[in-house]
Design an enzyme around this catalytic site. Structure first.
Site: not given
Ligand code: PA5
Length: 425
Positions: A268, A289, A400
């Site tokens: 990410e 394995h 999202k």
């Molecule tokens: O790293 C990130 O920004 C994402 O993985 C968020 O943590 C994830 O989408 C969850 O978002 P939120 O904490 O707003 O629910």
């Protein structure tokens, strides 16, 4: 230990000399990182958490939950994986579970198995608007109410200053902690986001922060002095030379979730502008394995990262007079695991495949703090060298918004794109 990267340099070209040249860029990147930290810029602030997080405030906020049998963290991505990494790695009398996915069968199966009257529900969302998290929480809340459990008494919230979850916490006067500013989800394990669950499970969150602080203190303007930067810079330099994947392979079952956390951090943060290094998840010795065949003899496009603790509890292998098995007796499962680890390293080197060894003393709070902080700093260094915007996640946000729009949760053009997609059957 980068020795096995240098030993395979004739294959990929990343030599000691090229690392020395890269070190000038590491110095410039370190200056940029330090400036970002000093100014508490978005993302860079995460590297300040060892000193900015207040463990006493976290302990205080969760102290009302004495002696729970279980904790369920309801969150997703960065709001779940940090806590999961900690509680899966460390022993506790409190059973820790996660509701991140919205697979109805998995949710139902977990809720069927739990005694909700003895469970703490830990709801985490930075934005406070994430559909999966809020939907799962509404399901859990109703299940508690149906079971006659005072859900408000057993719920803990960690969220930002605004959003649906903050509104809900205020409406029902739920105990809560804020998410610190400037800390993206995947960099938040050392904040309230990851540490509340760890505190509820009775873990030593002060030691976690001390381990992180020890790595923070080692950040410097040279990769030769900073293990975290060395890992980030070498991963970047290998990616530039065709190592487009990075297989994270801890030799400890307790670190299996750490690989998931790492995969999120790397994917990410660094997967931008057509760049990035695909994280793979493996577990030693099990995946010797299976996946090791590919790592050693498939396309030479992977860095393999081997992680282990040098101290651990051990189990002796009983003596046996069975033909051919005498070599095992008198040894231990830990010896065998170490032999597997070293065999994997050597086999990769023999095939010209770069690999890095990362060691911590123990899988305990201090060691985890070191490991997690170092990986975050490595990721930030990689992002600087690659000139990507490490701390944003537009592709994740797109999905999202599309999902919310499709469910009627707002007018989002991303949802229109899904609806407009032609189906080819
Ligand atoms: O790293 C990130 O920004 C994402 O993985 C968020 O943590 C994830 O989408 C969850 O978002 P939120 O904490 O707003 O629910």
């Amino acid at each position: 230990d980068l020795g096995n990267v240098l030993d395979t340099a004739s294959v990929h070209g990343l030599s000691r000399e090229s690392l020395e040249r890269l070190d000038e860029r590491v110095a410039a990147a370190h200056d940029r990182i330090q400036q970002g930290r000093a100014d508490s810029e978005h993302g860079y602030e995460a590297l300040n958490l060892p000193s900015r997080t207040d463990p006493a405030a976290i302990r205080d906020a969760v102290s009302r939950f004495d002696d729970p049998e279980a904790i369920v963290t309801v969150g997703i991505g960065g709001s779940a994986l940090g806590a999961a990494t900690l509680t899966d790695a460390l022993d506790s009398d409190v059973d820790a579970y996660y509701l991140d996915n919205v697979d109805p069968e998995a949710v139902e199966s977990l809720l069927d198995d739990l005694d909700l009257s003895k469970t703490v529900v830990n709801v985490v969302s930075r934005s406070g608007t994430t559909a999966e998290t809020l939907a799962n929480f509404l399901v859990v809340r109703e299940e508690m109410a149906d079971a006659g459990v005072d859900w408000a008494d057993r719920t803990f919230v960690t969220t930002g200053e605004e959003g649906n979850l903050r509104d809900l916490a205020e409406k029902h006067d739920l105990p809560s902690l804020p998410v610190p500013d400037g800390v993206p989800g995947r960099f938040s394990v050392l904040s309230t986001v990851g540490l509340a669950a760890a505190a509820i499970c009775g873990h030593d969150i002060e030691a976690l922060l001390s381990g992180a602080a020890a790595q923070e203190a080692r950040l410097s303007d040279s990769l030769f002095d900073s293990p975290a930067y060395a890992y980030g810079a070498v991963s970047y330099a290998l990616a530039e030379r065709g190592m487009s994947a990075n297989a994270m392979m801890p030799y400890a079952e307790s670190l299996e979730t750490f690989s998931e956390w790492f995969a999120q951090l790397w994917a990410e943060s660094l997967g931008k502008d057509g760049l990035g290094q695909t994280p793979l998840r493996a577990l030693g010795a099990t995946d010797q394995h299976s996946q090791l065949q590919l790592y050693r003899a498939g396309p030479n496009d992977k860095l393999v990262t081997l992680v282990r603790a040098t101290e651990r509890d051990d189990v002796a292998i009983p003596e046996t007079d069975l033909d051919g098995l005498a070599y095992l007796g008198g040894s231990s499962l830990g010896d065998l695991l170490d032999a597997e680890f070293e065999a994997t390293e050597a086999s990769l080197v023999a095939a010209g495949r770069p690999n890095v060894r990362i060691e911590i003393d123990r899988v305990d709070e201090y060691g985890l703090g070191e490991l997690l902080y170092a990986m975050e700093a490595a990721c930030v260094m990689y992002g600087e060298l690659a000139s990507v915007d490490t701390f944003v996640q537009p592709a994740v946000e797109w999905g999202k918004r599309a999902a919310r729009g499709l469910l009627g949760g707002g007018d989002f053009e991303e949802a229109d794109a899904v609806a407009d997609k032609e189906e080819l059957v």
